[in-house]
Design a protein around this motif. Structure first.
Motif, PDB file in Angstrom:
ATOM      1  N   ASP A  50     -59.685 105.060  87.041  1.00  0.00           N
ATOM      2  CA  ASP A  50     -59.092 104.212  88.081  1.00  0.00           C
ATOM      3  C   ASP A  50     -60.054 103.092  88.486  1.00  0.00           C
ATOM      4  O   ASP A  50     -61.188 103.025  88.009  1.00  0.00           O
ATOM      5  CB  ASP A  50     -58.693 105.060  89.292  1.00  0.00           C
ATOM      6  N   LEU A  51     -59.571 102.240  89.391  1.00  0.00           N
ATOM      7  CA  LEU A  51     -60.378 101.087  89.806  1.00  0.00           C
ATOM      8  C   LEU A  51     -61.606 101.529  90.592  1.00  0.00           C
ATOM      9  O   LEU A  51     -62.670 100.910  90.497  1.00  0.00           O
ATOM     10  CB  LEU A  51     -59.545 100.106  90.631  1.00  0.00           C
ATOM     11  N   ALA A  52     -61.459 102.614  91.371  1.00  0.00           N
ATOM     12  CA  ALA A  52     -62.631 103.128  92.105  1.00  0.00           C
ATOM     13  C   ALA A  52     -63.718 103.503  91.093  1.00  0.00           C
ATOM     14  O   ALA A  52     -64.910 103.256  91.312  1.00  0.00           O
ATOM     15  CB  ALA A  52     -62.238 104.335  92.950  1.00  0.00           C
ATOM     16  N   GLY A  53     -63.308 104.084  89.978  1.00  0.00           N
ATOM     17  CA  GLY A  53     -64.262 104.458  88.926  1.00  0.00           C
ATOM     18  C   GLY A  53     -64.955 103.229  88.362  1.00  0.00           C
ATOM     19  O   GLY A  53     -66.170 103.225  88.139  1.00  0.00           O
ATOM     20  N   VAL A  54     -64.196 102.174  88.146  1.00  0.00           N
ATOM     21  CA  VAL A  54     -64.803 100.947  87.604  1.00  0.00           C
ATOM     22  C   VAL A  54     -65.776 100.359  88.614  1.00  0.00           C
ATOM     23  O   VAL A  54     -66.895  99.961  88.268  1.00  0.00           O
ATOM     24  CB  VAL A  54     -63.731  99.891  87.243  1.00  0.00           C
ATOM     25  N   ARG A  55     -65.356 100.310  89.890  1.00  0.00           N
ATOM     26  CA  ARG A  55     -66.240  99.722  90.906  1.00  0.00           C
ATOM     27  C   ARG A  55     -67.557 100.482  90.973  1.00  0.00           C
ATOM     28  O   ARG A  55     -68.628  99.895  91.084  1.00  0.00           O
ATOM     29  CB  ARG A  55     -65.543  99.710  92.266  1.00  0.00           C
ATOM     30  N   PHE A 111     -61.857 104.978  81.571  1.00  0.00           N
ATOM     31  CA  PHE A 111     -63.210 104.453  81.782  1.00  0.00           C
ATOM     32  C   PHE A 111     -63.996 105.380  82.708  1.00  0.00           C
ATOM     33  O   PHE A 111     -65.005 105.954  82.311  1.00  0.00           O
ATOM     34  CB  PHE A 111     -63.134 103.026  82.326  1.00  0.00           C
ATOM     35  N   ALA A 112     -63.548 105.535  83.945  1.00  0.00           N
ATOM     36  CA  ALA A 112     -64.221 106.440  84.880  1.00  0.00           C
ATOM     37  C   ALA A 112     -63.234 106.834  85.971  1.00  0.00           C
ATOM     38  O   ALA A 112     -62.471 105.994  86.448  1.00  0.00           O
ATOM     39  CB  ALA A 112     -65.442 105.775  85.506  1.00  0.00           C
ATOM     40  N   ASP A 113     -63.270 108.093  86.329  1.00  0.00           N
ATOM     41  CA  ASP A 113     -62.309 108.641  87.290  1.00  0.00           C
ATOM     42  C   ASP A 113     -62.972 108.702  88.670  1.00  0.00           C
ATOM     43  O   ASP A 113     -63.837 109.530  88.914  1.00  0.00           O
ATOM     44  CB  ASP A 113     -61.905 110.045  86.800  1.00  0.00           C
ATOM     45  N   GLY A 114     -62.547 107.802  89.567  1.00  0.00           N
ATOM     46  CA  GLY A 114     -63.172 107.736  90.892  1.00  0.00           C
ATOM     47  C   GLY A 114     -62.637 108.765  91.868  1.00  0.00           C
ATOM     48  O   GLY A 114     -63.341 109.201  92.780  1.00  0.00           O
ATOM     49  N   ASP A 115     -61.374 109.183  91.709  1.00  0.00           N
ATOM     50  CA  ASP A 115     -60.803 110.114  92.695  1.00  0.00           C
ATOM     51  C   ASP A 115     -60.623 111.524  92.139  1.00  0.00           C
ATOM     52  O   ASP A 115     -60.059 112.397  92.811  1.00  0.00           O
ATOM     53  CB  ASP A 115     -59.480 109.574  93.270  1.00  0.00           C
ATOM     54  N   GLU A 134     -57.756  96.841  96.255  1.00  0.00           N
ATOM     55  CA  GLU A 134     -58.918  97.306  95.485  1.00  0.00           C
ATOM     56  C   GLU A 134     -59.166  96.422  94.258  1.00  0.00           C
ATOM     57  O   GLU A 134     -60.314  96.145  93.909  1.00  0.00           O
ATOM     58  CB  GLU A 134     -58.624  98.724  94.993  1.00  0.00           C
ATOM     59  N   ALA A 135     -58.093  96.000  93.626  1.00  0.00           N
ATOM     60  CA  ALA A 135     -58.246  95.109  92.468  1.00  0.00           C
ATOM     61  C   ALA A 135     -58.905  93.811  92.923  1.00  0.00           C
ATOM     62  O   ALA A 135     -59.796  93.277  92.246  1.00  0.00           O
ATOM     63  CB  ALA A 135     -56.894  94.829  91.831  1.00  0.00           C
ATOM     64  N   GLU A 136     -58.476  93.307  94.077  1.00  0.00           N
ATOM     65  CA  GLU A 136     -59.073  92.063  94.589  1.00  0.00           C
ATOM     66  C   GLU A 136     -60.558  92.256  94.864  1.00  0.00           C
ATOM     67  O   GLU A 136     -61.383  91.403  94.548  1.00  0.00           O
ATOM     68  CB  GLU A 136     -58.344  91.615  95.863  1.00  0.00           C
ATOM     69  N   LYS A 137     -60.879  93.410  95.443  1.00  0.00           N
ATOM     70  CA  LYS A 137     -62.303  93.698  95.715  1.00  0.00           C
ATOM     71  C   LYS A 137     -63.091  93.769  94.414  1.00  0.00           C
ATOM     72  O   LYS A 137     -64.192  93.231  94.306  1.00  0.00           O
ATOM     73  CB  LYS A 137     -62.440  95.043  96.433  1.00  0.00           C
ATOM     74  N   LEU A 138     -62.511  94.455  93.450  1.00  0.00           N
ATOM     75  CA  LEU A 138     -63.191  94.610  92.157  1.00  0.00           C
ATOM     76  C   LEU A 138     -63.451  93.244  91.515  1.00  0.00           C
ATOM     77  O   LEU A 138     -64.548  92.971  91.023  1.00  0.00           O
ATOM     78  CB  LEU A 138     -62.336  95.507  91.254  1.00  0.00           C
ATOM     79  N   ILE A 139     -62.440  92.383  91.529  1.00  0.00           N
ATOM     80  CA  ILE A 139     -62.595  91.041  90.934  1.00  0.00           C
ATOM     81  C   ILE A 139     -63.737  90.296  91.637  1.00  0.00           C
ATOM     82  O   ILE A 139     -64.598  89.688  90.992  1.00  0.00           O
ATOM     83  CB  ILE A 139     -61.267  90.244  91.049  1.00  0.00           C
ATOM     84  N   ALA A 140     -63.753  90.395  92.972  1.00  0.00           N
ATOM     85  CA  ALA A 140     -64.776  89.678  93.750  1.00  0.00           C
ATOM     86  C   ALA A 140     -66.164  90.277  93.526  1.00  0.00           C
ATOM     87  O   ALA A 140     -67.144  89.551  93.345  1.00  0.00           O
ATOM     88  CB  ALA A 140     -64.398  89.700  95.230  1.00  0.00           C
ATOM     89  N   GLU A 141     -66.240  91.600  93.534  1.00  0.00           N
ATOM     90  CA  GLU A 141     -67.554  92.247  93.359  1.00  0.00           C
ATOM     91  C   GLU A 141     -68.135  91.946  91.978  1.00  0.00           C
ATOM     92  O   GLU A 141     -69.320  91.672  91.832  1.00  0.00           O
ATOM     93  CB  GLU A 141     -67.419  93.768  93.496  1.00  0.00           C
TER      94      GLU A 141
END
Ligand code: GLC
Length: 540
Positions: free
Chosen positions: A37-42, A27-31, A88-95
């Protein structure tokens, strides 16, 4: 989930949601390391908000050696370090939830990774041990046990048995790195119920159940003749008890299920959707349909008719991470869905496929029920040709190299036309190579082009939320030629209707009576008629 319980039962979010499938790795590469990764999704949440989806389904994000793209789970309670952390997954779910977007995760109950603690313990403990009872270990046939315990065929081709040095064989319906669990064992049930709670506690609103009809096995693991003998591992009655207990847990959290249930027998299929079992299941009949009016209409009618008695909403899917991209599929003379037995180099007419994929998008988004959009479909991405030495999908190797496998629909997304790797975010080469054409599909370029696939999806998803007609529970067909799909969705109260017309014939089609044109997948002709391979939404 907060919110859903406030909605009237008939309008619960999952009954009509637009759900976007995220294949995290691409999807998107955050690092910048070459893997999404999840940073990419966020970082891309604003894009998903702008797109207008109601929920995200994440393909497995757990700790995994990635022998089958994460469908080989080593630990359900840990996020794979390549993707991020649990925090990070928890943050992503909440955001995402703050933006009104719910999260659906993927659970793979049929098997685990061969690196899972249970399987490692089973290997170490040896034949006859209680640890091995969690899986299907058996002696072989033949004088020295040199033949597999039965003649079943793996979903990826070849035998589903692998022999160990100690002489025993273990069952894996998919790759050898994916040993099947023994669902007759109470610990297997307990563990999965625990995993569900683990994620529901973290705010997950739904679970996609991988290979949902394969878990239960006839304990004798017998040979069988398909069509004659009862199937020893597909659609066994024991499954319904398992899903009833899952449903009770989901109900505590107001969470929902979508089952990956591949069953040709529709009567058997809807048994999984009875009110105390799964809320929804993927509708592969529609996805597998070629671009033909008669077949599509039959698939729609059958789907709606089979769901009605159990009160479950239908789901509509054009593509996912296992099948050939829609643009490529619809551009072929034969437009089967191609899960397995794909061929290298099948010719495709890209312009034709794109026109049909645009019309197909409006069709699937206009039908009553929930709709799934696989990442990159909103960009109109074609199936990519992956050089042989870069193919990673085990399906390719297991086919003896004849099947290109599923990597062609899993290529890292293009975000910016002018950035390295089309803006995927990597500083180094991405895990799968992107075709040279990728920058031309980049999201930033499409945003500026009102005729792009991205703008079509955004407009359609916005209308799908705003127009009254989309609230109608059913549809009624309108008289039209045999090559034209035309239906209305009438609301009881407002008197407003949505009309969708798709022209799959060669001649332009007249539009039915309407109050306004809402959206077209391509321009109408000079006489205001709908051209070939074009769809229109009208307010009636
Ligand atoms: C499902 C998944 C697929 C995976 C298989 C084994 O069909 O969608 O990607 O390979 O299950 O888990």
């Amino acid at each position: 989930m907060a919110g859903s319980s406030l909605e009237p039962a008939g309008r619960a979010w999952w009954r009509h949601a637009a759900i976007y499938q995220i294949y995290v790795r691409s999807f998107a590469d955050g690092d910048g390391d070459g893997t999404g990764d999840l940073a990419g999704v966020r970082a891309r949440l604003p894009y998903l908000v702008e797109l207008g989806v109601d929920a995200l389904w994440f393909t497995p994000w757990y700790l995994s050696p990635l022998a089958d793209g994460g469908y080989d789970v080593a630990d359900y309670r840990t996020i794979d370090p390549a993707f991020g952390t649990l925090a990070e997954a928890e943050k992503l779910i909440a955001e995402a939830r703050e933006h009104g977007i719910r999260t659906i995760i993927d659970i793979v109950p049929n098997h685990v990774s061969d690196q899972h603690a249970w399987f490692r313990a089973a290997l170490a403990a040896g034949p006859g041990s209680p640890e091995r009872e969690l899986f299907h270990f058996r002696p072989g046939r033949g004088v020295n046990g040199e033949l597999p315990p039965n003649y079943w065929v793996s979903e990826f081709g070849g035998t589903p048995w692998t022999r160990l040095d100690d002489g025993e064989w273990y069952l894996h319906l998919f790759a050898p790195e994916q040993p099947d669990l023994n669902w007759a064992h109470p610990a297997v049930r307990r563990e999965h119920e625990d995993v569900l709670r683990f994620w529901f506690e973290r705010g997950v609103a739904g679970v996609r159940i991988d290979s949902a009809a394969l878990l239960a096995k006839d304990p004798a693991l017998p040979d069988f003749t398909p069509g004659r003998d009862p199937h020893p591992y597909t659609d066994r009655n024991e499954l319904h008890g398992i899903y009833r207990s899952w449903r009770a847990i989901a109900d505590e959290y107001d969470a929902v299920f979508v089952g990956e249930v591949w069953l040709p027998d529709t009567e058997r299929f809807v048994r999984y959707l009875r009110p105390d079992e799964l809320h929804t299941a993927f509708n592969f009949t529609f996805m597998a349909c070629p671009w033909e009016a008669r077949r599509l209409r039959a698939a729609i009618d059958e789907t709606l008719a089979e769901h009605a008695p159990v009160g479950a909403p239908a789901t509509w899917v054009l593509c996912n991470h296992d099948v050939t991209r829609t643009v490529t599929r619809y551009g072929r003379a034969q437009t089967g869905f191609d899960f397995a037995a794909k061929a290298f180099g099948t010719p495709t007419d890209h312009a034709l496929g794109t026109r049909r994929a645009r019309a197909g998008a409006l069709l699937s988004l206009a039908l009553p029920g929930a709709v799934y959009i696989y990442q990159g479909e909103e960009l109109g991405l074609p199936e990519a040709d992956i050089p042989l030495d870069r193919i990673q999908d085990p399906m390719h190797v297991r086919s003896g190299g004849t099947d290109p496998g599923r990597d062609g629909c899993r290529v890292p997304l293009p975000w910016s036309a002018d950035a390295p790797y089309a803006g995927f975010g990597s500083r180094t080469r991405p895990w799968l190579p992107q075709p040279a054409s990728w920058p031309s599909y980049a999201a930033d370029r499409q945003e500026r082009d009102p005729d792009s696939m991205l703008c079509l999806y955004r407009a359609a998803l916005r209308l799908r939320r705003m127009e009254q007609g989309f609230g109608a529970p059913a549809l009624g067909w309108l008289a039209a030629g045999p090559e034209v799909l035309a239906f209305r969705r009438d609301t009881d109260c407002s008197g407003e209707a949505l009309i969708c017309v798709v022209n799959l014939g060669r001649e332009p089609a007249e539009l039915p009576e309407h109050r306004a044109v809402l959206l077209t997948s391509g321009p109408l002709d000079d006489a205001g008629r709908l051209p070939t391979d074009t769809a229109v939404w009208l307010r009636g």
